[in-house]
Write a protein that holds these residues in place. Structure first.
Motif, PDB file in Angstrom:
ATOM      1  N   ALA A  25       0.826  -1.205   0.000  1.00 32.34           N
ATOM      2  CA  ALA A  25       0.000   0.000   0.000  1.00 32.34           C
ATOM      3  C   ALA A  25       0.861   1.258   0.000  1.00 32.34           C
ATOM      4  CB  ALA A  25      -0.932  -0.013   1.207  1.00 32.34           C
ATOM      5  N   SER A  26       1.943   1.260   0.773  1.00 31.10           N
ATOM      6  CA  SER A  26       2.806   2.440   0.801  1.00 31.10           C
ATOM      7  C   SER A  26       3.571   2.590  -0.512  1.00 31.10           C
ATOM      8  CB  SER A  26       3.764   2.377   1.982  1.00 31.10           C
ATOM      9  OG  SER A  26       4.666   1.300   1.823  1.00 31.10           O
ATOM     10  N   ALA A  27       3.948   1.476  -1.150  1.00 34.09           N
ATOM     11  CA  ALA A  27       4.626   1.557  -2.449  1.00 34.09           C
ATOM     12  C   ALA A  27       3.682   2.093  -3.517  1.00 34.09           C
ATOM     13  CB  ALA A  27       5.160   0.191  -2.848  1.00 34.09           C
ATOM     14  N   ALA A  28       2.427   1.677  -3.481  1.00 32.19           N
ATOM     15  CA  ALA A  28       1.453   2.174  -4.449  1.00 32.19           C
ATOM     16  C   ALA A  28       1.184   3.657  -4.234  1.00 32.19           C
ATOM     17  CB  ALA A  28       0.163   1.376  -4.341  1.00 32.19           C
ATOM     18  N   ALA A  29       1.141   4.082  -2.984  1.00 32.40           N
ATOM     19  CA  ALA A  29       0.922   5.497  -2.697  1.00 32.40           C
ATOM     20  C   ALA A  29       2.115   6.333  -3.133  1.00 32.40           C
ATOM     21  CB  ALA A  29       0.657   5.684  -1.217  1.00 32.40           C
ATOM     22  N   ALA A  30       3.323   5.829  -2.949  1.00 34.32           N
ATOM     23  CA  ALA A  30       4.516   6.565  -3.366  1.00 34.32           C
ATOM     24  C   ALA A  30       4.600   6.648  -4.885  1.00 34.32           C
ATOM     25  CB  ALA A  30       5.763   5.897  -2.798  1.00 34.32           C
ATOM     26  N   ALA A  31       4.194   5.608  -5.587  1.00 26.92           N
ATOM     27  CA  ALA A  31       4.231   5.617  -7.051  1.00 26.92           C
ATOM     28  C   ALA A  31       3.190   6.571  -7.611  1.00 26.92           C
ATOM     29  CB  ALA A  31       4.002   4.211  -7.584  1.00 26.92           C
ATOM     30  N   ALA A  32       2.092   6.764  -6.922  1.00 32.24           N
ATOM     31  CA  ALA A  32       1.044   7.656  -7.400  1.00 32.24           C
ATOM     32  C   ALA A  32       1.448   9.118  -7.256  1.00 32.24           C
ATOM     33  CB  ALA A  32      -0.251   7.396  -6.646  1.00 32.24           C
ATOM     34  N   VAL A  33       2.368   9.429  -6.362  1.00 30.59           N
ATOM     35  CA  VAL A  33       2.766  10.811  -6.106  1.00 30.59           C
ATOM     36  C   VAL A  33       3.814  11.280  -7.105  1.00 30.59           C
ATOM     37  CG1 VAL A  33       3.856  12.324  -4.400  1.00 30.59           C
ATOM     38  CG2 VAL A  33       2.207  10.611  -3.669  1.00 30.59           C
TER      39      VAL A  33
END
Length: 70
Positions: A25-33
């Motif tokens: 979840a944190s990797a997906a959030a970082a990739a979205a930013v």
């Protein structure tokens, strides 16, 4: 909320599963930013000025044009 449907996992197994879910979840959030490339950069790209390499057409003499220097 995580719900165990089958089995009887140990607390260590639940902690490992939760760690994997949180990491993804944190990797997906970082990739979205991460912002994408600026559209104006494509016009200034020097690779865009190099003409495309001509590819040989299939045929009986295609081997002659299989290596064209750039």
């Amino acid at each position: 909320m995580i719900k165990v449907v089958r089995g009887n996992p140990t607390p260590e197994e639940l902690a490992a599963a939760l760690a994997v879910v949180r990491a993804r979840a944190s990797a997906a959030a970082a990739a979205a930013v991460v912002p994408g490339p600026d559209p104006g950069d494509e016009w200034s790209d020097p690779a865009a000025r190099i003409p495309a390499r001509r590819l040989p057409h299939p045929g009986p003499r295609a081997w002659r044009t299989s290596y064209w220097p750039r």
